[in-house]
Design a protein around this motif. Structure first.
Motif, PDB file in Angstrom:
ATOM      1  N   LEU A  48       0.828  -1.203   0.000  1.00 59.21           N
ATOM      2  CA  LEU A  48       0.000   0.000   0.000  1.00 59.21           C
ATOM      3  C   LEU A  48       0.864   1.255   0.000  1.00 59.21           C
ATOM      4  N   LEU A  49       1.910   1.254   0.826  1.00 56.43           N
ATOM      5  CA  LEU A  49       2.746   2.442   0.950  1.00 56.43           C
ATOM      6  C   LEU A  49       3.450   2.786  -0.355  1.00 56.43           C
ATOM      7  N   ILE A  50       3.976   1.779  -1.046  1.00 56.72           N
ATOM      8  CA  ILE A  50       4.705   2.077  -2.281  1.00 56.72           C
ATOM      9  C   ILE A  50       3.767   2.646  -3.337  1.00 56.72           C
ATOM     10  N   LEU A  51       2.520   2.193  -3.331  1.00 59.74           N
ATOM     11  CA  LEU A  51       1.527   2.737  -4.255  1.00 59.74           C
ATOM     12  C   LEU A  51       1.212   4.188  -3.906  1.00 59.74           C
ATOM     13  N   VAL A  52       1.031   4.467  -2.615  1.00 56.31           N
ATOM     14  CA  VAL A  52       0.731   5.831  -2.161  1.00 56.31           C
ATOM     15  C   VAL A  52       1.885   6.771  -2.498  1.00 56.31           C
ATOM     16  N   VAL A  53       3.109   6.333  -2.237  1.00 57.80           N
ATOM     17  CA  VAL A  53       4.287   7.166  -2.493  1.00 57.80           C
ATOM     18  C   VAL A  53       4.395   7.506  -3.974  1.00 57.80           C
ATOM     19  N   MET A  54       4.238   6.515  -4.846  1.00 58.01           N
ATOM     20  CA  MET A  54       4.425   6.742  -6.277  1.00 58.01           C
ATOM     21  C   MET A  54       3.304   7.602  -6.859  1.00 58.01           C
ATOM     22  N   ILE A  55       2.089   7.431  -6.366  1.00 55.05           N
ATOM     23  CA  ILE A  55       0.997   8.289  -6.823  1.00 55.05           C
ATOM     24  C   ILE A  55       1.244   9.736  -6.386  1.00 55.05           C
ATOM     25  N   ASN A  56       1.705   9.904  -5.150  1.00 59.21           N
ATOM     26  CA  ASN A  56       2.025  11.240  -4.667  1.00 59.21           C
ATOM     27  C   ASN A  56       3.092  11.896  -5.527  1.00 59.21           C
ATOM     28  N   ARG A  57       4.122  11.155  -5.879  1.00 59.86           N
ATOM     29  CA  ARG A  57       5.202  11.708  -6.689  1.00 59.86           C
ATOM     30  C   ARG A  57       4.737  12.012  -8.108  1.00 59.86           C
ATOM     31  N   LEU A  58       3.870  11.195  -8.659  1.00 61.85           N
ATOM     32  CA  LEU A  58       3.335  11.464  -9.990  1.00 61.85           C
ATOM     33  C   LEU A  58       2.574  12.783 -10.012  1.00 61.85           C
ATOM     34  N   VAL A  59       1.848  13.057  -8.935  1.00 59.20           N
ATOM     35  CA  VAL A  59       1.048  14.276  -8.841  1.00 59.20           C
ATOM     36  C   VAL A  59       1.920  15.486  -8.510  1.00 59.20           C
ATOM     37  N   ASN A  60       2.887  15.307  -7.615  1.00 55.93           N
ATOM     38  CA  ASN A  60       3.602  16.450  -7.047  1.00 55.93           C
ATOM     39  C   ASN A  60       5.041  16.639  -7.516  1.00 55.93           C
ATOM     40  N   ASP A  61       5.692  15.594  -7.993  1.00 58.40           N
ATOM     41  CA  ASP A  61       7.086  15.729  -8.421  1.00 58.40           C
ATOM     42  C   ASP A  61       7.408  14.619  -9.423  1.00 58.40           C
ATOM     43  N   ARG A  62       7.296  14.941 -10.676  1.00 54.86           N
ATOM     44  CA  ARG A  62       7.445  13.920 -11.720  1.00 54.86           C
ATOM     45  C   ARG A  62       8.886  13.489 -11.932  1.00 54.86           C
ATOM     46  N   TYR A  63       9.832  14.306 -11.510  1.00 53.14           N
ATOM     47  CA  TYR A  63      11.229  13.872 -11.542  1.00 53.14           C
ATOM     48  C   TYR A  63      11.408  12.670 -10.611  1.00 53.14           C
ATOM     49  N   ASP A  64      10.918  12.810  -9.400  1.00 49.01           N
ATOM     50  CA  ASP A  64      10.961  11.697  -8.456  1.00 49.01           C
ATOM     51  C   ASP A  64      10.259  10.478  -9.026  1.00 49.01           C
ATOM     52  N   PHE A  65       9.125  10.709  -9.659  1.00 48.19           N
ATOM     53  CA  PHE A  65       8.313   9.587 -10.134  1.00 48.19           C
ATOM     54  C   PHE A  65       9.040   8.752 -11.180  1.00 48.19           C
ATOM     55  N   ILE A  66       9.688   9.392 -12.170  1.00 48.72           N
ATOM     56  CA  ILE A  66      10.332   8.588 -13.215  1.00 48.72           C
ATOM     57  C   ILE A  66      11.530   7.816 -12.661  1.00 48.72           C
TER      58      ILE A  66
END
Length: 497
Positions: free
Chosen positions: A49-67
């Motif tokens: 659950l946490l890894i999903l929450v973290v990656m969704i947050n990064r996709l919304v708020n910081d796409r550098y982190d997300f990729i």
């Protein structure tokens, strides 16, 4: 020297490099991702659950982190294995990539890249059709070799958004430093694979830690395999060209590399770093420093550490023993002596190479055989060069030297096709700013592939090289005409986050 052809990189050595100057806030989300990934590897339910929450947050708020997180998620990198996700992640990622490419607007860059990948795929499929193995068994190997298609993800994530490659470079380092701390915790403190529970060697020996079954041997120095330190490959270019690391940051990297005790990776990083110096005098200077350091370490390194169950020994840092095996080639008398070369890698190669010629398939290879699923008796060998008789019966594939594995799979002709594919990728980006970044990543993976570490035929090397390739393209998006999905109309210039 590793250098762009036709245009200079945006960042040169003419100006002083800035300190990374990372703050605590820069580590919050990378650490949240890394810890949740560790929990997934340990099969701790909350981690999923946490890894999903973290990656969704990064996709919304910081796409550098997300990729960056998406790359580590797709490859696992010893944090977890796709079997921990209970889905065929590699095939899902491949399928989504192909669909995205089909719907992505095509500029000249996209047309050239997609055309090259299609040509490479056709070449591979020709060899696949000439193999006697079933297509269903070869399918996983085909998907793996073609996984460079994930270059589309960063382009899609930043569709219609500005991209600053300097921000991206800075975002890479917290993940590298966290990996380094993981190595110290696992290799020195816990003495087992806890923070990186899916260590390749540990799994091969049946050691699979979970949160209900954890093995710890406190303060016992243990070698941790180098896959997590591939993160350093993404950081060589910015560390040499853009940012100035502190002594403590360099010390952290060096300690982690020595815990991995992988001479080929250390040599690959050093060689890439030296070639990135920018001019011949600097290459000579830093090359000389590396040779001098290697000379000192050779005589400092011990030779009394036992390895394996056969009574063999290696030097403590694996530097002296790695060099000695080349010196010992002069004393090779027979096949059994040769089999010891490359930490017994030649023992893997010799009988499979002989079978390749016996079956007259040296030009086209065996195809993508599977060590688990191939049952054709003609491809099952009895390898008498192994010290453990229980390992003698095996499928004629799976050697720890990537060029040899390529030849076993698709023959000498296939090796030529593979080399042309890599050259083609470089030719597409060579005149772009920061193109040397992609070249440095690809070069380092090709080099470490000589010792069987990923190369450009396995997920780790292909995913990271694809990330470097796409970020170079994004940093040149104005010149290339932009990268947008059909629903996007224009680039929104801003932070890109």
């Amino acid at each position: 020297m590793i250098k762009s052809a036709g245009s200079k990189d945006r960042h040169t050595d003419s100006g002083a490099k800035a300190l990374l100057n990372l703050k605590r806030a820069d580590y919050v989300w990378p650490l949240a991702f890394m810890l949740s990934a560790t929990m997934v590897g340990l099969n701790f339910p909350l981690g999923y659950l946490l890894i999903l929450v973290v990656m969704i947050n990064r996709l919304v708020n910081d796409r550098y982190d997300f990729i960056i997180q998406l790359t580590y998620f797709m490859g696992g990198f010893q944090l977890f294995h796709q079997s921990d996700l209970f889905i065929p992640l590699d095939k899902i990622v491949f399928g989504i990539s192909v669909v995205l490419i089909m719907f992505f607007r095509k500029n000249a860059f996209m047309k050239k890249t997609c055309g090259l990948i299609v040509a490479y795929a056709v070449g591979i499929l020709i060899f696949v059709m000439m193999s006697e193995e079933r297509l269903s068994i070869q399918f996983t190997g085909i998907v793996t070799w073609l996984s460079f298609v994930v270059f589309i993800f960063p382009l899609a994530v930043f569709s219609g958004r500005n991209f600053d490659i300097r921000i991206f470079f800075r975002k890479l380092f917290p993940y590298l430093f966290i990996f380094c701390v993981y190595y110290i915790i696992d290799g020195i403190i816990f003495g087992d694979n806890i923070m990186m529970p899916r260590d390749v060697a540990a799994i091969s020996y049946g050691n699979k830690n979970t949160f209900t079954d954890i093995h710890i041997s406190l303060f016992s120095f243990r070698r941790i395999w180098p896959v997590g330190m591939y993160s350093a490959i993404l950081c060589i270019y910015p560390a040499v060209k853009i940012f100035r690391l502190t002594k403590s940051e360099w010390a952290l990297i060096i300690i982690a590399l020595f815990i991995s005790r992988t001479f080929t990776l250390i040599a690959g990083l050093l060689l890439t770093g030296v070639l990135l110096q920018g001019n011949f005098k600097r290459v000579l200077k830093y090359g000389g420093i590396c040779v001098a350091a290697l000379f000192v370490l050779y005589f400092v390194d011990s030779k009394d550490v036992s390895v394996g169950d056969d009574g063999g020994t290696q030097s403590g840092l694996r530097i002296r023993s790695s060099i000695d095996q080349f010196l010992d080639l002069a004393d090779v008398q027979d096949e059994e002596d040769l089999a010891k070369f490359g930490t017994t890698r030649m023992a893997q190669i010799i009988p499979k190479w002989q079978l390749l010629y016996d079956l007259d398939r040296q030009w086209i290879g065996f195809g993508f055989l599977s060590r688990e699923h191939t049952k054709m008796t003609k491809y099952i060998i009895d390898n008498e060069l192994y010290s453990n008789p229980e390992d003698a019966e095996e499928v004629a594939t799976g050697v720890e030297v990537v060029p040899v594995q390529i030849i076993l799979t698709v023959g000498f002709l296939g090796l030529i096709v593979h080399i042309l594919f890599l050259i083609g990728l470089w030719l597409i980006v060579r005149r772009l700013r920061d193109s040397t970044y992609f070249l440095s990543v690809m070069f380092c993976f090709v080099f470490i592939g000589l010792a069987g570490m990923s190369g450009m035929t396995y997920f780790h090397g292909l995913y990271m090289s694809a990330l470097a390739y796409s970020t170079v393209a994004l940093s040149n998006r104005k010149m290339l005409g932009g990268f947008v999905l059909p629903s996007e109309k224009k680039i929104v210039y801003g932070t890109g986050q």
